[in-house]
Design an enzyme around this catalytic site. Structure first.
Site, PDB file in Angstrom:
ATOM      1  N   HIS A 515       0.831  -1.199   0.000  1.00  0.00           N
ATOM      2  CA  HIS A 515       0.000   0.000   0.000  1.00  0.00           C
ATOM      3  C   HIS A 515       0.869   1.255   0.000  1.00  0.00           C
ATOM      4  CE1 HIS A 515      -3.545  -2.392   1.977  1.00  0.00           C
ATOM      5  NE2 HIS A 515      -3.291  -2.758   0.733  1.00  0.00           N
ATOM      6  N   HIS A 559      -7.438  -0.415   2.010  1.00  0.00           N
ATOM      7  CA  HIS A 559      -6.483  -0.909   1.024  1.00  0.00           C
ATOM      8  C   HIS A 559      -6.440   0.103  -0.114  1.00  0.00           C
ATOM      9  CE1 HIS A 559      -6.026  -5.184   2.590  1.00  0.00           C
ATOM     10  NE2 HIS A 559      -6.839  -4.565   3.439  1.00  0.00           N
TER      11      HIS A 559
END
Length: 580
Positions: A515, A559
């Site tokens: 991420h 996410h």
């Protein structure tokens, strides 16, 4: 130009540098204006014939080869000197073609905290929704208003394996109430639920779908296997303006193409800073090391790198039929699963084997922590900078064994495993991305900075997250009677009871959740470390924007896939507005 590509022209209205998740969205949306001409440049191959970008279960087969950027982080002082592999998709569609397919948006407060006009949680959730075409299932209690139904990104609920139903039962029994669609509506910081996935009808949907298949348009030229060297920046009546792009083709040929309106950099959090650097934009002292003339001294380029750290905890069960290992690791199961997908687009390889999910606040559990209690905090926020509306951690689970490359001790011989994964939100640690040299084909130098925050908050919270995750498995109503022990057997994490027990395990096993964000951060003009403004325009240069997760000033609690789509959608609207 014609000698390099049958259709490559000398100029286009818009040139997008990077055919990943956000870049494809920008290109596809700009092409809705039939009078606009767009060049989309991608360093890797076209995804059309890459089966493992369409078959969800083939994700890992894209790594450690030409379809991976093959970035390996510098040794991390906070993680026992380990180096972490930072795999990224290097093909049309980028990491949306090899990620975990999770459509987890975060909390609206996450985006409110950016404090940028036009980027509030309500506004940004609408952009993520715009990208989506949601396809429900009868059992799923959808938050209907939270989903989009007309976008190009197919999303659907995921049918859980039996182990995940048991894990949800355990989560509920340990104080995390069930809220089916909490990861879409973004209003619940403490509960468990189902994470919708970016696949439909047995096929992964990716950013590439915005410019291919039914969305292919003749006003987009897609140039693959071409590394962007730099944006060409010229003096325009006393101001700097991006006028084109220089790229290197697979055979080494250098091409320059003119941009009549704008250049949009969309290389992702690792590659966008280096494109800016090679263009003469960045910290002057760093550019001078490589003999690059500084056109705009922007010290924030490549700084503020953020990521979500995760820790896997694997468990073995002797009870057959709960996990899905038997569909991948036992005998010739994988060959059968592959044939089923080839024939019917069904089965194990048509999905990604993540199971149950949860968010949690840890205020009560950290009440005895001296690190937590003594850390500075703003009014109404905890030491991580989060409000009570935002979770401290996420839990997610796997329905079989598997993870990053180092998890290779597969449960053959009819063994059965599953995992609990703890993910840290609001990380205080920061890393950086720097230029290795002038060659655009060389991967960037990445220092992740994992677990290096000076107060030790990241380690404290992540260790507590692991402690709670282990309690859910070992004490929770659904799973307490089915666990044989840790997997592999030489691990003993199932016996850990204190936060201090967990800290060495976290330092040894913490890894990336892929991420990466923040390295071309959006911010106000008064912020010397901001790289782009609220219109995503690069400071000091006209006709140049950045559109990908590198612009996120603070990493959200979710996410990054859905924010990447949202950033692409928002960027396209900003560009259309500017040229209306």
């Amino acid at each position: 130009m014609g000698s390099y590509s049958p259709t490559l022209r000398s100029s286009y209205d818009f040139i997008i540098c990077g055919g990943g998740t956000a870049g494809c969205v920008v290109a596809g949306r700009l092409a809705e204006d039939k009078n606009a001409s767009i060049l989309l440049i991608e360093a890797g191959p076209h995804n059309k014939d890459l089966e493992n970008t369409h078959m969800v279960g083939g994700w890992s087969q894209n790594f450690d080869k030409e379809t991976d950027w093959n970035i390996v982080a510098e040794k991390g002082s906070g993680i026992d000197g380990r180096q972490v592999k930072l795999s990224r998709g290097k093909f049309l569609g980028g990491s949306s073609g090899c990620n975990g397919t999770l459509a987890i948006r975060g909390s609206k407060q996450d985006y409110d905290d950016w404090g940028m006009p036009g980027w509030s949680g309500e506004e940004f959730f609408n952009y993520m929704k715009k990208a989506e075409s949601f396809q429900n299932k009868p059992w799923f209690e959808a938050s209907k208003d939270s989903h989009g139904y007309k976008g190009h990104l197919g999303i659907e609920p995921y049918d859980l394996a039996p182990i995940s139903d048991l894990l949800i039962e355990s989560m509920v029994s340990k104080g995390l109430p069930l809220d089916h669609d909490m990861f879409s509506h973004g209003n619940n910081p403490h509960g468990c639920g189902h994470a919708p996935r970016t696949h439909t009808d047995g096929l992964r949907t990716t950013g590439a779908d915005f410019v291919t298949k039914k969305n292919a348009r003749n006003n987009i030229e897609i140039l693959t296997d071409a590394h962007v060297d730099k944006a060409i920046i010229e003096n325009d009546n006393g101001s700097l303006r991006a006028t084109g792009v220089r790229a290197v083709l697979a055979d080494g040929t250098v091409v320059e193409v003119k941009a009549d309106k704008e250049v949009i950099i969309s290389g992702g959090a690792y590659c966008s800073p280096n494109i800016l650097n090679r263009s003469g934009i960045g910290a002057k002292d760093e550019l001078e090391k490589h003999g690059i003339t500084t056109l705009v001294d922007l010290p924030g380029v490549g700084k503020n790198l953020m990521d979500h750290l995760i820790v896997f905890m694997f468990y073995e069960t002797e009870k057959a039929g709960l996990t899905t290992d038997h569909l991948a690791y036992h005998g010739d199961a994988l060959a059968k699963s592959y044939q089923l997908w080839k024939d019917e687009k069904k089965g194990f390889l048509s999905t990604f084997p993540f199971g149950a999910f949860a968010y949690a606040r840890l205020d009560d559990r950290l009440a005895d922590s001296e690190i937590w209690k003594s850390a500075p905090r703003e009014e109404g926020r905890d030491p991580m900078g989060l409000t009570p509306k935002q979770p401290n951690i996420e839990f997610f689970t796997t329905e079989c064994y598997g993870g990053p490359k180092q998890y290779a001790d597969f449960p053959v011989d009819n063994k059965h495993t599953f995992s609990m994964i703890a993910e840290l939100f609001g990380p205080r640690s920061r890393g950086s991305v720097s230029l290795p040299g002038k060659d655009p084909k060389t991967p960037p130098v990445v220092d992740t900075g994992y677990l290096t925050d000076p107060l030790g908050l990241d380690l404290e919270v992540l260790a507590e997250a692991c402690r709670l995750g282990n309690e859910i498995v070992m004490e929770g109503k659904g799973t307490k009677d089915i666990v044989k022990g840790s997997w592999p057997a030489d691990l003993t994490h199932h016996t850990y009871s204190t936060r201090e027990d967990w800290k060495p395990y976290v330092k040894k096993h913490a890894t990336t959740c892929y991420h990466a964000s923040g390295t071309c951060a959006m911010g106000k003009a008064s912020d010397p470390m901001s790289v782009v403004d609220e219109k995503l325009a690069v400071r000091g240069v006209k006709g140049l924007r950045v559109a990908d997760c590198s612009i996120m000033p603070i990493l959200h609690g979710g996410h990054t896939q859905m924010p990447a789509y949202g950033i692409g959608e928002k960027a396209a609207d900003l560009i259309k507005e500017a040229w209306a």
